[in-house]
Design a protein around this motif. Sequence first.
Motif, PDB file in Angstrom:
ATOM      1  N   ALA A   1       0.851  -1.204   0.000  1.00 15.81           N
ATOM      2  CA  ALA A   1       0.000   0.000   0.000  1.00 15.81           C
ATOM      3  C   ALA A   1       0.879   1.245   0.000  1.00 15.81           C
ATOM      4  O   ALA A   1       2.046   1.191   0.403  1.00 15.81           O
ATOM      5  N   PRO A   2       0.331   2.371  -0.443  1.00 19.03           N
ATOM      6  CA  PRO A   2       1.135   3.591  -0.437  1.00 19.03           C
ATOM      7  C   PRO A   2       1.493   4.005   0.983  1.00 19.03           C
ATOM      8  O   PRO A   2       0.619   4.160   1.828  1.00 19.03           O
ATOM      9  N   THR A   3       2.766   4.109   1.261  1.00 19.39           N
ATOM     10  CA  THR A   3       3.205   4.713   2.534  1.00 19.39           C
ATOM     11  C   THR A   3       4.320   5.679   2.168  1.00 19.39           C
ATOM     12  O   THR A   3       5.386   5.260   1.767  1.00 19.39           O
TER      13      THR A   3
ATOM     14  N   GLU B   1       0.843   9.422  -2.498  1.00 22.45           N
ATOM     15  CA  GLU B   1       0.640  10.866  -2.618  1.00 22.45           C
ATOM     16  C   GLU B   1       1.662  11.630  -3.448  1.00 22.45           C
ATOM     17  O   GLU B   1       2.475  12.392  -2.921  1.00 22.45           O
TER      18      GLU B   1
ATOM     19  N   GLN C   1       0.641   6.829  -6.607  1.00 26.52           N
ATOM     20  CA  GLN C   1      -0.648   7.416  -6.270  1.00 26.52           C
ATOM     21  C   GLN C   1      -0.707   8.871  -6.739  1.00 26.52           C
ATOM     22  O   GLN C   1       0.211   9.644  -6.494  1.00 26.52           O
TER      23      GLN C   1
ATOM     24  N   HIS D   1      -6.154   8.772  -5.650  1.00 25.73           N
ATOM     25  CA  HIS D   1      -6.546   8.854  -4.236  1.00 25.73           C
ATOM     26  C   HIS D   1      -7.867   9.598  -4.111  1.00 25.73           C
ATOM     27  O   HIS D   1      -7.939  10.804  -4.337  1.00 25.73           O
TER      28      HIS D   1
ATOM     29  N   ARG E   1      -8.426   4.534  -4.999  1.00 30.40           N
ATOM     30  CA  ARG E   1      -8.557   4.303  -3.543  1.00 30.40           C
ATOM     31  C   ARG E   1      -9.812   5.033  -3.093  1.00 30.40           C
ATOM     32  O   ARG E   1      -9.884   6.270  -3.130  1.00 30.40           O
TER      33      ARG E   1
ATOM     34  N   VAL F   1      -7.715  -3.184   2.777  1.00 27.68           N
ATOM     35  CA  VAL F   1      -6.516  -2.706   3.475  1.00 27.68           C
ATOM     36  C   VAL F   1      -6.871  -2.468   4.936  1.00 27.68           C
ATOM     37  O   VAL F   1      -8.045  -2.265   5.256  1.00 27.68           O
TER      38      VAL F   1
ATOM     39  N   SER G   1      -4.393  -3.023   8.642  1.00 25.32           N
ATOM     40  CA  SER G   1      -3.909  -3.871   9.730  1.00 25.32           C
ATOM     41  C   SER G   1      -3.722  -5.329   9.350  1.00 25.32           C
ATOM     42  O   SER G   1      -3.879  -6.199  10.193  1.00 25.32           O
TER      43      SER G   1
ATOM     44  N   LEU H   1       6.513  -2.195   6.716  1.00 26.63           N
ATOM     45  CA  LEU H   1       7.626  -1.436   7.301  1.00 26.63           C
ATOM     46  C   LEU H   1       8.256  -2.293   8.410  1.00 26.63           C
ATOM     47  O   LEU H   1       9.463  -2.301   8.606  1.00 26.63           O
TER      48      LEU H   1
ATOM     49  N   CYS I   1       6.152   5.109  12.956  1.00 26.00           N
ATOM     50  CA  CYS I   1       6.487   5.411  11.556  1.00 26.00           C
ATOM     51  C   CYS I   1       5.957   6.791  11.191  1.00 26.00           C
ATOM     52  O   CYS I   1       6.646   7.604  10.575  1.00 26.00           O
ATOM     53  N   PHE I   2       4.724   7.055  11.618  1.00 27.08           N
ATOM     54  CA  PHE I   2       4.136   8.379  11.357  1.00 27.08           C
ATOM     55  C   PHE I   2       4.778   9.450  12.229  1.00 27.08           C
ATOM     56  O   PHE I   2       5.035  10.567  11.784  1.00 27.08           O
TER      57      PHE I   2
ATOM     58  N   ILE J   1       7.855  10.842  10.854  1.00 28.53           N
ATOM     59  CA  ILE J   1       7.664  11.715   9.686  1.00 28.53           C
ATOM     60  C   ILE J   1       7.477  13.148  10.167  1.00 28.53           C
ATOM     61  O   ILE J   1       8.056  14.092   9.629  1.00 28.53           O
TER      62      ILE J   1
HETATM   63  C1  LIG Z   1       4.057   5.984   6.940  1.00 25.70           C
HETATM   64  C2  LIG Z   1       2.763   5.892   6.187  1.00 25.70           C
HETATM   65  C3  LIG Z   1       2.511   6.712   5.121  1.00 25.70           C
HETATM   66  C4  LIG Z   1       1.313   6.599   4.410  1.00 25.70           C
HETATM   67  N1  LIG Z   1       1.126   7.344   3.288  1.00 25.70           N
HETATM   68  C5  LIG Z   1       0.014   7.161   2.556  1.00 25.70           C
HETATM   69  C6  LIG Z   1      -0.147   7.841   1.329  1.00 25.70           C
HETATM   70  O1  LIG Z   1       0.733   8.549   0.878  1.00 25.70           O
HETATM   71  N2  LIG Z   1      -1.313   7.661   0.665  1.00 25.70           N
HETATM   72  C7  LIG Z   1      -2.312   6.858   1.136  1.00 25.70           C
HETATM   73  O2  LIG Z   1      -3.351   6.722   0.489  1.00 25.70           O
HETATM   74  N3  LIG Z   1      -2.157   6.173   2.276  1.00 25.70           N
HETATM   75  C8  LIG Z   1      -1.034   6.301   2.983  1.00 25.70           C
HETATM   76  N4  LIG Z   1      -0.859   5.574   4.119  1.00 25.70           N
HETATM   77  C9  LIG Z   1      -1.932   4.655   4.535  1.00 25.70           C
HETATM   78  C10 LIG Z   1      -1.678   3.232   4.055  1.00 25.70           C
HETATM   79  O3  LIG Z   1      -1.663   3.146   2.670  1.00 25.70           O
HETATM   80  C11 LIG Z   1      -2.751   2.278   4.581  1.00 25.70           C
HETATM   81  O4  LIG Z   1      -3.973   2.575   3.984  1.00 25.70           O
HETATM   82  C12 LIG Z   1      -2.926   2.369   6.090  1.00 25.70           C
HETATM   83  O5  LIG Z   1      -1.689   2.460   6.731  1.00 25.70           O
HETATM   84  C13 LIG Z   1      -3.701   1.183   6.611  1.00 25.70           C
HETATM   85  O6  LIG Z   1      -3.042   0.006   6.284  1.00 25.70           O
HETATM   86  P1  LIG Z   1      -2.072  -0.750   7.336  1.00 25.70           P
HETATM   87  O7  LIG Z   1      -2.899  -0.984   8.547  1.00 25.70           O
HETATM   88  O8  LIG Z   1      -1.708  -2.000   6.612  1.00 25.70           O
HETATM   89  O9  LIG Z   1      -0.944   0.153   7.618  1.00 25.70           O
HETATM   90  C14 LIG Z   1       0.329   5.673   4.827  1.00 25.70           C
HETATM   91  C15 LIG Z   1       0.596   4.850   5.908  1.00 25.70           C
HETATM   92  C16 LIG Z   1       1.795   4.940   6.583  1.00 25.70           C
HETATM   93  C17 LIG Z   1       2.052   4.018   7.732  1.00 25.70           C
END
Ligand SMILES: Cc1cc2nc3c(=O)[nH]c(=O)nc-3n(C[C@H](O)[C@H](O)[C@H](O)COP(=O)(O)O)c2cc1C
Length: 658
Positions: free
Chosen positions: A33-35, A69, A112, A182, A235, A310, A312, A338, A364-365, A368
């Motif tokens: 997924a996008p992170t 993003e 994205q 997005h 998304r 998506v 967790s 991660l 992680c957040f 940032i």
């Molecule tokens: C560090 C980080 C950055 C993220 N950046 C984006 C992003 O740029 N665009 C987006 O749609 N979601 C972003 N997400 C959300 C993830 O794509 C995902 O939807 C969300 O973390 C839930 O999934 P997870 O529980 O597997 O982490 C980000 C998540 C993390 C942890």
Amino acid sequence: MSAQSFEGKCRYPNLLSPIRIGNIKLKNRIIAAPTSPGMIDTQGHMTYAMQAYLERKAKGGAAVVTYGESIVHSLTGKQHNMQLQLDSYGNRQGLKECAEAIHRAGAYANIQLSHGGKYAGLASVGGDEDKEGKIAYGPSHEITPAGEVQEMPRELIYEIIESYGKGAALVKDCGFDMVQVHAAHGWLFSQFLSPVMNRRTDEFGGSLENRARFLLMSLDAIRKAVGPRFPIEIRLSGDDMMANGLDEKACIEVAKMVDDKVDLINVSCGNHEDPEMFCRTHPSAFWPRGVNVYLAAGIKKYVKTPVACVGSLNDPAQMEHIIASGQADIVEIGRALLADPYIPYKAMHDQADDITPCLRCYECFGEIVKSETTKCTVNPITGHELEEKYGHPAALKKKKVLIVGGGPGGMEAAIVAAKRGHEVTLAEKSGKLGGNLHPAGAAYFKEDIVKFCHVLEKRVERAGVQVQLNTEVTPDFVKSFDPDALIVAVGAKEWKPGFIKGIDLPNVVMAIQAELHPEQLGHRIVIMGGGLVGGEAAISFHHEGHDVTIVEMKDKIAGEVNSFYRGGLMPQIEKAAACYVNTTVKEILPEGVRVERDGKEFIINADTVVCALGFRADYDFVDSLTALVDENYVIGDCRNVGMIYHAVSQAYNAAMQL
Ligand SMILES: Cc1cc2nc3c(=O)[nH]c(=O)nc-3n(C[C@H](O)[C@H](O)[C@H](O)COP(=O)(O)O)c2cc1C
């Protein structure tokens, strides 16, 4: 794209089966997924650090790796400081190199396309861009606590639609195999779709058809730019989860509207900008894993396009069930990659028991916001993929290494040192490895910590580390062991302030003891100290039926915790305990505590007083050991009381220097 087939040969035949999306065939059902954690330069261009970060996810076996993003219209759409800007000159080389790096590691490259809408001009969670003089454009005029939002002029809407097309063409030219639009999490399209935020009276407001028009026109512009079979992922929200917002039914309608325009529908939910909701969009440990999957399953019933879920997800067995039971066609994984980018690889090779679990701690957040980079509590390599990519020099000689203390730091150091070829002994005072992971993982919502402990224990065993339990290491022990290198990871002691009258009364229990032996607690509990330990303990004790009060000297409960985790934690603490802030315990009494707030003293009755006032390192002891060995390292709480992250990353760094 090479694709080794794992169907029929493994435990997860559905999860590891291929699927076609437009003109690409995914080797399995797992998308990274996008992170997007900063790591973009100030001109909005890719950096090598970001490329390496994405490349590592590809190496881990995901079929597609998504960069998050990238902003299509940066003048009006950039909500954070370090975001990729598709309309910034000179960005092609970095994009091309990024797509290539992902390809070389065996995955498809996805990116994205995004626009922050009104948050590009307002203070936004997780970013500190200078927004001075910037106009916030949203669907409608509004005055918010963060500032004024202007109704987006129609000319600007058309300009942004065009920029979606241009952005998509650009990334396709640069080698990306796919785009993700997005339209969730409260950003531009989500704002236009929302009946609460969008109160326009033109063709972009009013009915759901009108509110979706901007999105649909942008999808058409993208399609025109990339051609008929190029995969477009969208998304979407499965539920805005906002009073009067886009509910499940309306989200299904939106999915039906885009069904003919996209190749994959990725269903998320919530709103990035609401602290409590943030912990549902990125589900906290207070939610079961896969809590949002039902939203994807709901949409899947009404569309012909493949659907991704998506939230967790990290357990291959659960993901297999999601695919096998038809709830979704694809799973997307964010944070868990991660913690362990090799989840897909480990699923393929029957190594699920070696997956490092994401603790959902939001560090992680948090990182940032602090440094525009990222990190992971349980994975010391996350955020350092570029350095790691070039490897480490081999150890110059095999050393006899003594590690003192079998907590997370000691275990991680032992694993890494042993893997580097050293002869490692790990000495632990108690009868088991894990240290403070045991009390930290005792609460019902901290089971990931217990799993993390088990994963480390197994790795210690597999790495061939000599473990000596029930071994109290003294200076004499170190002298007779005579190691070439010593790593001290003895942790810290709980602080018990002797100056508080009554601290030694039998109704006082230290936090660790309380977590490990809740049966020793009376019904009414006062917790002295409202930091993370005290706050989480309150939730746990309340869950077990106790009546809980927290007394905190500072003006905030859990003030040291990153704002993202705190957003999910505080509502739980508020449900669990009466909280007294700016309040000092003056004396502990057999019937409770005498406290002082605003110059007034009063008594809070309790059967048990839990002391959760933090930890103190015993530097004298640490120094007495390190003085004996020239090559020594001090890691974790005995170096500086900190988080699991500090212990694990310091351990990794120390073991890499050996
Ligand atoms: C560090 C980080 C950055 C993220 N950046 C984006 C992003 O740029 N665009 C987006 O749609 N979601 C972003 N997400 C959300 C993830 O794509 C995902 O939807 C969300 O973390 C839930 O999934 P997870 O529980 O597997 O982490 C980000 C998540 C993390 C942890």
